[in-house]
Design an enzyme around this catalytic site. Sequence first.
Site, mmCIF file in Angstrom:
data_model
loop_
_atom_site.group_PDB
_atom_site.id
_atom_site.type_symbol
_atom_site.label_atom_id
_atom_site.label_comp_id
_atom_site.label_asym_id
_atom_site.label_seq_id
_atom_site.Cartn_x
_atom_site.Cartn_y
_atom_site.Cartn_z
ATOM 1 C CB SER A 140 -0.864 -0.001 1.279
ATOM 2 O OG SER A 140 -1.539 1.234 1.430
ATOM 3 C CE1 TYR A 153 -4.177 -2.075 5.346
ATOM 4 C CE2 TYR A 153 -3.381 0.141 4.866
ATOM 5 C CZ TYR A 153 -3.917 -1.064 4.439
ATOM 6 O OH TYR A 153 -4.190 -1.258 3.104
#
Length: 250
Positions: A140, A153
Amino acid sequence: MRGLGGKGVLVTGGTSGIGKATARRFLEEGARVFVCGLEGVAATLTELAGLGEIAGTACDVSREEDVARLVTEATGFLGAVDVLINNAGTAWREPFLEITPAHWDALMRVNLRGMFLVAQAVSRAMVAAGTRGAIVNMSSTNGLGGEAEYAHYNASKGGVLLLTKTMAVELGAHGIRVNAVCPGYIRTPLNASITPDDAFVAAYERDHIPLGRAGHADEVAAAYAFLASDDASFIHGAELVVDGGQLAIM
Ligand code: NAP
């Protein structure tokens, strides 16, 4: 893309959002596809069945026994896993000062342990079969910068990048290419569940994304397909950012 026709492709998290768009894209490329997810397998197989050869199974990627069964079933259907799209993941918003050890572990179990378990099991199968395959792991833009309220995350996606590079270093000798994709803000059910409201999204698109809009799942699917294809035959240990220019902003 060159070289995808007839390939056996395993897509984890292939039952929603980016993963489902990716399953669709590989079917359109003439590949055979095996998907896994937690809840959405039956609905996905019904939705995509008309596009080509597809099967799937329910599998929690954080559980070793599930992953062993996944690779056995995928290999049985595909003949061999030529391409792994290691995509399954989850996210939620939580201020750093409030993250509990249990929440940290729960996110890491799926996003980093699960990514490792699937990558290792498929890599072992590829090496044993002599398959000169391609693996693309889902990172990401959050693996490249620290967005507030996503410490667990962000850490998981940063970990995926170094897992990817290390796999590339060790697996290159076996002819297995390993890369990662780093999407920015993509419209998916996951993002809808953690985004406050439409006004927030509109402001985010205006202020953070030079192209002025969120991305679509099929735009990430295209990056996955490219990295898995023969068109990317000398791309190895790299990350491909798919973010509408978000990381270009100072
Ligand atoms: P999504 O629509 O919620 O899809 C997530 C997929 O992962 C679903 O197929 C889900 O299965 C599966 N999954 C979740 N936990 C799992 C587990 N423990 N074992 C097996 N499968 C599991 O989300 P998405 O936005 O497409 O996200 C896909 C990946 O892209 C994730 O790794 C995410 O971190 C990453 N990503 C997303 C964005 C974004 O903006 N959306 C940006 C960068 C990276 P079921 O639906 O069947 O339960």
